[in-house]
Motif scaffolding. Structure first.
Motif, PDB file in Angstrom:
ATOM      1  N   ARG A  39       0.819  -1.217   0.000  1.00 53.70           N
ATOM      2  CA  ARG A  39       0.000   0.000   0.000  1.00 53.70           C
ATOM      3  C   ARG A  39       0.853   1.268   0.000  1.00 53.70           C
ATOM      4  O   ARG A  39       0.508   2.255  -0.649  1.00 53.70           O
ATOM      5  N   ASP A  40       1.954   1.249   0.678  1.00 55.29           N
ATOM      6  CA  ASP A  40       2.805   2.440   0.799  1.00 55.29           C
ATOM      7  C   ASP A  40       4.069   2.343  -0.047  1.00 55.29           C
ATOM      8  O   ASP A  40       5.068   3.001   0.241  1.00 55.29           O
ATOM      9  N   ALA A  41       4.048   1.533  -1.081  1.00 57.65           N
ATOM     10  CA  ALA A  41       5.262   1.297  -1.864  1.00 57.65           C
ATOM     11  C   ALA A  41       5.668   2.498  -2.706  1.00 57.65           C
ATOM     12  O   ALA A  41       6.836   2.675  -3.019  1.00 57.65           O
ATOM     13  N   GLY A  42       4.728   3.307  -3.147  1.00 53.12           N
ATOM     14  CA  GLY A  42       5.063   4.467  -3.967  1.00 53.12           C
ATOM     15  C   GLY A  42       4.977   4.223  -5.456  1.00 53.12           C
ATOM     16  O   GLY A  42       5.338   5.103  -6.243  1.00 53.12           O
ATOM     17  N   TRP A  43       4.528   3.033  -5.866  1.00 48.77           N
ATOM     18  CA  TRP A  43       4.333   2.774  -7.294  1.00 48.77           C
ATOM     19  C   TRP A  43       3.180   1.787  -7.468  1.00 48.77           C
ATOM     20  O   TRP A  43       2.812   1.065  -6.536  1.00 48.77           O
ATOM     21  N   VAL A  44       2.630   1.789  -8.667  1.00 53.22           N
ATOM     22  CA  VAL A  44       1.612   0.816  -9.050  1.00 53.22           C
ATOM     23  C   VAL A  44       1.870   0.405 -10.494  1.00 53.22           C
ATOM     24  O   VAL A  44       2.583   1.090 -11.229  1.00 53.22           O
ATOM     25  N   VAL A  45       1.287  -0.706 -10.891  1.00 52.94           N
ATOM     26  CA  VAL A  45       1.397  -1.180 -12.269  1.00 52.94           C
ATOM     27  C   VAL A  45       0.072  -1.031 -13.003  1.00 52.94           C
ATOM     28  O   VAL A  45       0.052  -0.772 -14.205  1.00 52.94           O
ATOM     29  N   MET A  46      -1.049  -1.161 -12.281  1.00 53.60           N
ATOM     30  CA  MET A  46      -2.366  -1.003 -12.907  1.00 53.60           C
ATOM     31  C   MET A  46      -3.247  -0.170 -11.988  1.00 53.60           C
ATOM     32  O   MET A  46      -3.327  -0.433 -10.787  1.00 53.60           O
ATOM     33  N   GLN A  47      -3.906   0.827 -12.555  1.00 52.78           N
ATOM     34  CA  GLN A  47      -4.748   1.707 -11.760  1.00 52.78           C
ATOM     35  C   GLN A  47      -5.822   2.338 -12.645  1.00 52.78           C
ATOM     36  O   GLN A  47      -5.686   2.381 -13.877  1.00 52.78           O
ATOM     37  N   ILE A  48      -6.883   2.819 -12.014  1.00 54.13           N
ATOM     38  CA  ILE A  48      -7.876   3.664 -12.673  1.00 54.13           C
ATOM     39  C   ILE A  48      -7.952   4.948 -11.855  1.00 54.13           C
ATOM     40  O   ILE A  48      -8.576   4.992 -10.797  1.00 54.13           O
ATOM     41  N   GLY A  49      -7.269   5.974 -12.364  1.00 56.30           N
ATOM     42  CA  GLY A  49      -7.208   7.218 -11.619  1.00 56.30           C
ATOM     43  C   GLY A  49      -6.510   7.016 -10.282  1.00 56.30           C
ATOM     44  O   GLY A  49      -5.380   6.526 -10.215  1.00 56.30           O
ATOM     45  N   ARG A  50      -7.207   7.360  -9.221  1.00 55.33           N
ATOM     46  CA  ARG A  50      -6.624   7.215  -7.882  1.00 55.33           C
ATOM     47  C   ARG A  50      -7.079   5.926  -7.203  1.00 55.33           C
ATOM     48  O   ARG A  50      -6.957   5.798  -5.978  1.00 55.33           O
ATOM     49  N   TYR A  51      -7.584   4.983  -7.973  1.00 55.95           N
ATOM     50  CA  TYR A  51      -8.094   3.725  -7.421  1.00 55.95           C
ATOM     51  C   TYR A  51      -7.330   2.528  -7.998  1.00 55.95           C
ATOM     52  O   TYR A  51      -6.845   2.551  -9.129  1.00 55.95           O
ATOM     53  N   ARG A  52      -7.295   1.498  -7.187  1.00 56.40           N
ATOM     54  CA  ARG A  52      -6.857   0.177  -7.622  1.00 56.40           C
ATOM     55  C   ARG A  52      -7.762  -0.857  -6.967  1.00 56.40           C
ATOM     56  O   ARG A  52      -8.458  -0.570  -5.989  1.00 56.40           O
ATOM     57  N   GLY A  53      -7.734  -2.060  -7.495  1.00 56.64           N
ATOM     58  CA  GLY A  53      -8.568  -3.114  -6.930  1.00 56.64           C
ATOM     59  C   GLY A  53      -7.989  -3.673  -5.640  1.00 56.64           C
ATOM     60  O   GLY A  53      -6.770  -3.641  -5.412  1.00 56.64           O
ATOM     61  N   GLU A  54      -8.868  -4.175  -4.814  1.00 55.64           N
ATOM     62  CA  GLU A  54      -8.425  -4.887  -3.624  1.00 55.64           C
ATOM     63  C   GLU A  54      -7.698  -6.160  -4.057  1.00 55.64           C
ATOM     64  O   GLU A  54      -8.069  -6.799  -5.043  1.00 55.64           O
ATOM     65  N   TYR A  55      -6.663  -6.537  -3.319  1.00 53.02           N
ATOM     66  CA  TYR A  55      -5.839  -7.669  -3.714  1.00 53.02           C
ATOM     67  C   TYR A  55      -6.529  -9.000  -3.408  1.00 53.02           C
ATOM     68  O   TYR A  55      -6.111  -9.773  -2.539  1.00 53.02           O
ATOM     69  N   ASN A  56      -7.610  -9.283  -4.142  1.00 57.64           N
ATOM     70  CA  ASN A  56      -8.197 -10.611  -4.101  1.00 57.64           C
ATOM     71  C   ASN A  56      -7.633 -11.426  -5.275  1.00 57.64           C
ATOM     72  O   ASN A  56      -6.802 -10.938  -6.052  1.00 57.64           O
ATOM     73  N   SER A  57      -8.068 -12.663  -5.435  1.00 54.58           N
ATOM     74  CA  SER A  57      -7.510 -13.523  -6.473  1.00 54.58           C
ATOM     75  C   SER A  57      -7.773 -12.981  -7.871  1.00 54.58           C
ATOM     76  O   SER A  57      -6.914 -13.068  -8.759  1.00 54.58           O
ATOM     77  N   ALA A  58      -8.959 -12.404  -8.085  1.00 55.02           N
ATOM     78  CA  ALA A  58      -9.301 -11.896  -9.405  1.00 55.02           C
ATOM     79  C   ALA A  58      -8.390 -10.736  -9.799  1.00 55.02           C
ATOM     80  O   ALA A  58      -7.828 -10.717 -10.911  1.00 55.02           O
ATOM     81  N   TYR A  59      -8.221  -9.782  -8.900  1.00 54.26           N
ATOM     82  CA  TYR A  59      -7.448  -8.585  -9.253  1.00 54.26           C
ATOM     83  C   TYR A  59      -5.957  -8.885  -9.304  1.00 54.26           C
ATOM     84  O   TYR A  59      -5.258  -8.466 -10.238  1.00 54.26           O
ATOM     85  N   ILE A  60      -5.453  -9.608  -8.323  1.00 51.20           N
ATOM     86  CA  ILE A  60      -4.008  -9.850  -8.302  1.00 51.20           C
ATOM     87  C   ILE A  60      -3.603 -10.769  -9.454  1.00 51.20           C
ATOM     88  O   ILE A  60      -2.526 -10.629 -10.032  1.00 51.20           O
ATOM     89  N   GLY A  61      -4.503 -11.711  -9.831  1.00 53.19           N
ATOM     90  CA  GLY A  61      -4.225 -12.544 -10.992  1.00 53.19           C
ATOM     91  C   GLY A  61      -4.212 -11.728 -12.266  1.00 53.19           C
ATOM     92  O   GLY A  61      -3.364 -11.946 -13.145  1.00 53.19           O
ATOM     93  N   MET A  62      -5.138 -10.780 -12.386  1.00 52.94           N
ATOM     94  CA  MET A  62      -5.215  -9.957 -13.586  1.00 52.94           C
ATOM     95  C   MET A  62      -4.008  -9.050 -13.721  1.00 52.94           C
ATOM     96  O   MET A  62      -3.401  -8.952 -14.803  1.00 52.94           O
ATOM     97  N   VAL A  63      -3.604  -8.389 -12.649  1.00 58.39           N
ATOM     98  CA  VAL A  63      -2.509  -7.434 -12.762  1.00 58.39           C
ATOM     99  C   VAL A  63      -1.189  -8.162 -13.026  1.00 58.39           C
ATOM    100  O   VAL A  63      -0.360  -7.699 -13.832  1.00 58.39           O
TER     101      VAL A  63
END
Length: 538
Positions: A39-63
Motif C-alpha cells: 500500500r505504501d510502496a510508492g508505485w503501481v502497475v495497474m490503476q484507474i485514476g486514484r483507485y486500484r482493486g483490492e488484492y483478491n484472487s481476481a485482481y491480483i491474478g489480472m494485474v
C-alpha cells in the motif's frame, strides 16, 4: 505426431537446462513482486485514476497476468529466439536433414517447445501471484479459477504469438540477425501501447474488456470511473496510497473468446507458412554452409576463420630454425604492444561493417552541426547517434565464445590487458559515433552536456561488455539496451544515461554523474572478476 512431441520435448528440456532460463525465471518472480506493490510502496502497475482493486484472487491474478503478458512478450522473444540457429551451430541440423521429418513437423516442434518455455514462465508468475496475495493479506481466500483465468485468456495467447513470431524471424534471412532483434522491440512497443486501444485488431492485448469490467464494479460501488481518472497499465510512481474497490472478476463474452482463439490460429499460421521456403539445413535446397570467413551468425556476429599452421619438414640433422619440423618463427615487431593490441581489438570489433553504415555516422555528425541551440543536439541527435551502433556494441564480450577461440585466448598471459583493450575499442567506437553531437555541444559552450556525453560514452561499452561476458550472447545487450534507450527518448528521467533530459535551468536531470561513474566501475569489476573466475576454473 509422435515425432513431433518427442522433438518438442527434447528441445524443451535442452532449453530449461541453460543458465539463461533460470535467470528469466528469477526475473519473472521479480516482475510478480513489482506488479503487486504494498500500500505504501510508492508505485503501481495497474490503476484507474486514484483507485486500484483490492488484492483478491481476481485482481491480483489480472494485474500479474497483464504485466507478464506485456513484458514477457519482449523478454520471452529473445529467450526463444535461437530455436533454429542453435541446431545449425551445433550440427544437429545436419542430422535432422537426413531424417524423414517434414518441414512442418520440425517447425511445429520448435514452436511447441518455445510455447512450453514461455508457458513455464507464466506458471512461475501464477505461483508468485498466489504468494503475493497471501503476503499482502488484503484477502486471504484464494480462488484458483479467477486467479488462472487472466493467465489463460490474456497472457497465454500472447505467449503463443510471441513464440510464433520468434520462429518466423529465424526463417527469414534478413531478420535472423540483430536487425530482427531491433525490429521486434519496436513491434513490441506498438503492441504494448496500441494493443490497449478499444479499436485494436482482435482486441489487442485483451485489456479493453477488463477495463469495462473494472468500471462496472466501480459504478456498482458508487464510484464514477469517468471522474476519477484514466486506466493506466505500466509502472507508475504515486505520491500517496491509492484508494481501493472490490473487483469480482472478469466474465468474457463469446466475441472476446473468439478474438483470443483467432490470435492463436494466426500464430499457428505464422509457424506453418515458412515451411514453404525453409530448407531444414539441406544443402540440396540451397542452404549450403558458407565460407566461414564470410558467414554471419544468426545473432549478428561473424565467424573467424582458423587457418592451420604450415609445418615444413626438413631432413633430420639439418641446420636452421626448423630443423625439427617446427612452425616458422614469426618476426617480433617492435613498438608499443598495448597500442597494437588496441588496434587489433578495434579491427575485430568493426570487421564487416559496410560503408553505408559509416556514411550514416557521417550524416548524423553533419546534421548535428546545423542544429541550434546546442542543447537541441543532446535532446534529439545524440540518441539517434547512440542507437546506430547497437549491433556492433553487442559484440563486446561475446565474440571469443561465439567464434570458438576462447580456449586459445585463455592462454594469453595478460588477460586483463586484453579485456581492457576490448573495452577501450568499444569506448572509441562510442566516441566516434557520437563525435558530431559532442563537437556541437563544445562549440555551443554546453559543458554540462559534454561532461554527461563523456560519462555516457564510458557507460555504454561497460554495459555491453558486462552483459556480453556474463551471457556470452549478443541478444542480452540488445534486449536490455533498447528499453533503456527508448525510456530516455520518451522522457523517463531515471533511465537517462546520456544527459539529454534537461531541467528548466538546462542541467541534466537523469542519472547523476556519481551513479554513472559508480555503475561503470562496478560493471568493469564484474567483467574482470568473471573472466578471472573462468580462467581459474578452466
Amino acid at each position: 505426431m509422435g515425432a513431433l512431441f518427442r522433438l518438442a520435448k527434447a528441445d524443451f528440456w535442452d532449453r530449461v537446462r541453460r543458465p539463461a532460463y533460470a535467470a528469466i525465471l528469477c526475473a519473472a518472480v521479480g516482475l510478480g513482486y513489482l506488479a503487486t506493490p504494498g500500500r505504501d510502496a510508492g508505485w503501481v502497475v495497474m490503476q484507474i485514476g486514484r483507485y486500484r482493486g483490492e488484492y483478491n484472487s481476481a485482481y491480483i491474478g489480472m494485474v500479474v497476468a497483464l504485466a507478464g503478458a506485456v513484458w514477457l512478450c519482449l523478454g520471452g522473444f529473445y529467450v526463444v529466439r535461437n530455436a533454429i540457429s542453435r541446431d545449425e551451430s551445433t550440427g544437429v541440423g545436419r542430422l535432422l536433414a537426413a531424417t524423414p521429418i517434414s518441414n512442418a513437423t520440425y517447425l511445429l516442434a520448435k514452436f511447441l517447445s518455445s510455447v512450453l518455455v514461455l508457458a513455464s514462465m507464466l506458471g512461475v508468475l501464477v505461483v508468485t501471484a498466489v504468494v503475493m496475495q497471501l503476503a499482502r493479506g488484503e484477502v486471504l481466500a484464494v480462488d484458483p479459477v479467477e486467479l488462472l483465468k487472466p493467465f489463460v485468456l490474456i497472457a497465454l495467447p500472447l505467449m503463443v504469438f510471441t513464440a510464433a513470431a520468434a520462429l518466423l524471424f529465424e526463417t527469414i534471412p534478413l531478420l535472423r540477425a540483430g536487425l530482427g532483434n531491433i525490429l521486434w522491440f519496436f513491434i513490441w512497443a506498438f503492441i504494448a501501447i496500441g494493443g490497449q486501444s478499444p479499436n485494436a485488431p482482435l482486441g489487442g492485448i485483451g485489456v479493453h474488456g477488463v477495463v469495462q469490467s473494472l468500471g462496472g464494479d466501480m459504478r456498482a460501488q458508487g464510484i464514477d470511473p469517468s471522474k476519477v481518472g484514466e486506466f493506466s497499465l505500466g509502472l507508475t510512481l504515486v505520491d500517496k496510497p491509492l484508494d481501493t474497490f472490490v473487483w469480482h472478476g472478469f466474465g468474457p463474452d463469446a466475441d472476446y473468446l473468439l478474438s483470443r482463439l483467432a490470435l492463436v490460429l494466426i500464430a499457428a499460421a505464422l509457424v506453418l507458412v515458412p515451411a514453404l521456403w525453409f530448407p531444414r539445413f539441406d544443402p540440396a535446397r540451397g542452404r549450403e554452409v558458407a565460407d566461414p570467413a564470410r558467414q554471419n551468425r544468426a545473432d549478428g556476429s561473424r565467424a573467424f576463420p582458423v587457418t592451420p599452421a604450415v609445418v615444413r619438414y626438413e631432413e633430420p640433422g639439418a641446420a636452421g630454425p626448423d630443423a625439427f619440423g617446427g612452425v616458422p618463427k614469426t618476426p617480433v615487431k617492435r613498438g608499443n604492444g598495448a597500442l597494437r593490441l588496441l588496434f587489433g581489438e578495434v579491427r575485430i570489433l568493426i570487421q564487416g561493417v559496410p560503408l553505408w553504415w559509416w556514411g550514416g555516422v557521417l550524416a548524423l555528425a553533419a546534421i548535428s552541426q546545423m542544429i541550434t541551440p546546442a542543447t537541441g543536439v543532446a535532446r534529439f541527435l545524440l540518441p539517434m547517434s547512440w542507437i546506430w551502433p547497437v549491433l556492433i556494441w553487442s559484440r563486446l564480450g561475446t565474440q571469443r565464445h561465439e567464434s570458438g577461440v576462447e580456449a586459445i585466448l585463455g592462454a594469453y598471459p595478460t588477460a586483463r590487458r586484453r579485456i581492457a583493450s576490448e573495452w577501450a575499442a568499444g569506448f572509441l567506437l562510442t566516441a566516434v559515433v557520437g563525435i558530431g553531437p559532442a563537437l556541437r555541444m563544445a562549440t555551443g559552450s554546453d559543458t554540462t552536456g559534454l561532461f554527461h556525453w563523456f560519462l555516457g560514452a564510458l557507460f555504454i561499452p561497460s554495459f555491453a561488455l558486462v552483459l556480453g561476458t556474463l551471457s556470452r550472447t549478443h541478444r542480452l545487450f540488445q534486449a536490455a539496451y533498447l528499453p533503456l534507450w527508448y525510456g530516455t527518448v520518451n522522457g523517463i528521467t531515471p533511465l537517462d544515461f546520456m544527459g539529454v533530459l534537461r531541467g528548466p535551468d538546462g542541467v541534466p536531470v537523469g542519472m547523476s554523474p556519481g551513479l554513472l561513474i559508480g555503475s561503470t566501475a562496478v560493471m568493469l569489476a564484474i567483467v574482470f572478476a568473471s573472466s578471472a573466475a573462468r580462467r581459474a576454473a578452466s
